[in-house]
Design a protein around this motif. Structure first.
Motif, PDB file in Angstrom:
ATOM      1  N   ALA A  21       0.848  -1.185   0.000  1.00  0.00           N
ATOM      2  CA  ALA A  21       0.000   0.000   0.000  1.00  0.00           C
ATOM      3  C   ALA A  21       0.888   1.240   0.000  1.00  0.00           C
ATOM      4  O   ALA A  21       1.987   1.232   0.539  1.00  0.00           O
ATOM      5  CB  ALA A  21      -0.908   0.009   1.222  1.00  0.00           C
TER       6      ALA A  21
ATOM      7  N   SER B 172     -10.081  -3.745   3.727  1.00  0.00           N
ATOM      8  CA  SER B 172      -9.164  -3.453   2.621  1.00  0.00           C
ATOM      9  C   SER B 172      -9.665  -2.197   1.931  1.00  0.00           C
ATOM     10  O   SER B 172     -10.851  -2.060   1.625  1.00  0.00           O
ATOM     11  CB  SER B 172      -9.107  -4.621   1.641  1.00  0.00           C
ATOM     12  N   PHE B 173      -8.752  -1.272   1.712  1.00  0.00           N
ATOM     13  CA  PHE B 173      -9.099  -0.035   1.039  1.00  0.00           C
ATOM     14  C   PHE B 173      -8.929  -0.264  -0.451  1.00  0.00           C
ATOM     15  O   PHE B 173      -7.821  -0.427  -0.935  1.00  0.00           O
ATOM     16  CB  PHE B 173      -8.219   1.104   1.526  1.00  0.00           C
ATOM     17  N   THR B 174     -10.024  -0.262  -1.185  1.00  0.00           N
ATOM     18  CA  THR B 174      -9.983  -0.616  -2.598  1.00  0.00           C
ATOM     19  C   THR B 174      -9.456   0.517  -3.464  1.00  0.00           C
ATOM     20  O   THR B 174      -8.933   0.276  -4.533  1.00  0.00           O
ATOM     21  CB  THR B 174     -11.374  -1.007  -3.101  1.00  0.00           C
ATOM     22  N   ASN B 175      -9.574   1.750  -3.004  1.00  0.00           N
ATOM     23  CA  ASN B 175      -9.165   2.878  -3.848  1.00  0.00           C
ATOM     24  C   ASN B 175      -7.703   3.264  -3.638  1.00  0.00           C
ATOM     25  O   ASN B 175      -7.295   4.330  -4.009  1.00  0.00           O
ATOM     26  CB  ASN B 175     -10.059   4.082  -3.584  1.00  0.00           C
TER      27      ASN B 175
ATOM     28  N   ARG C  93      -1.618   7.440   1.056  1.00  0.00           N
ATOM     29  CA  ARG C  93      -3.011   7.045   0.844  1.00  0.00           C
ATOM     30  C   ARG C  93      -3.501   6.161   1.984  1.00  0.00           C
ATOM     31  O   ARG C  93      -4.623   6.289   2.460  1.00  0.00           O
ATOM     32  CB  ARG C  93      -3.162   6.318  -0.488  1.00  0.00           C
TER      33      ARG C  93
ATOM     34  N   GLN D 161      -6.478   7.156   5.007  1.00  0.00           N
ATOM     35  CA  GLN D 161      -7.624   6.282   5.296  1.00  0.00           C
ATOM     36  C   GLN D 161      -7.627   5.851   6.762  1.00  0.00           C
ATOM     37  O   GLN D 161      -8.681   5.783   7.398  1.00  0.00           O
ATOM     38  CB  GLN D 161      -7.587   5.045   4.389  1.00  0.00           C
TER      39      GLN D 161
END
Length: 165
Positions: free
Chosen positions: A43, A161-164, A47, A51
């Motif tokens: 990741a 889970s952060f998809t963006n 970003r 989040q």
């Protein structure tokens, strides 16, 4: 003409008249705090940190109250596998000062990550929280670990889970 409209408006009952929409202010007693696991493998640092900061503040919840700690407890695993873009590994400099003359220390991201990779994420998230007692209280809800193992299995955290990213 105006008086007639006022009387007509007063006599007609709309469905909104009997409903009571009250703003609920969340405090420590009624905050619904949960536990969340975030995998930082591959990741991007900024970003991911933004989040995480939003989850610590509680901005993802409909009952968000800006003046109280209503966010979740966030567990970050795999801090060793974090990545950055561009030449930040060599060009990003962390500067600290002891308060004494000549007490300035500089360390780049590569050396800081090699020394302790959890401090990199903590430093980024701390900078995105408020700079007051509330921000310090929210920061205490962050737990960062270099590997996959963490001692918070008893809290039954949900994997997010952060998809963006």
């Amino acid at each position: 003409m105006f008086g007639f409209f006022f009387i007509f408006k007063r006599l007609s009952s709309s469905p909104m008249d009997h409903l009571s929409f009250k703003t609920v202010s969340v405090n420590k007693a009624n905050a619904n705090k949960g536990w969340v696991v975030v995998d930082a493998a591959d990741a991007t640092l900024g970003r991911l940190a933004s989040q995480i900061a939003n989850m610590l503040r509680g901005k993802h919840k409909p009952s968000f109250t800006p003046n109280s700690d209503c966010g979740d407890n966030v567990i970050v695993i795999n801090a060793d596998n974090l990545r950055v873009t561009g030449k930040k590994m060599t060009d990003k400099i962390y500067i600290t000062h002891s308060g004494y003359p000549g007490g300035q220390k500089r360390i780049n991201l590569r050396d800081k990550k090699a020394k302790d990779s959890t401090r990199v994420i903590e430093h980024a998230v701390r900078g995105m929280l408020q700079g007051n007692k509330l921000g310090a209280e929210q920061f205490r809800n962050l737990y960062v670990y270099a590997g996959v193992a963490h001692p918070h299995e008893a809290q039954q955290p949900k994997a997010v889970s952060f998809t963006n990213l």
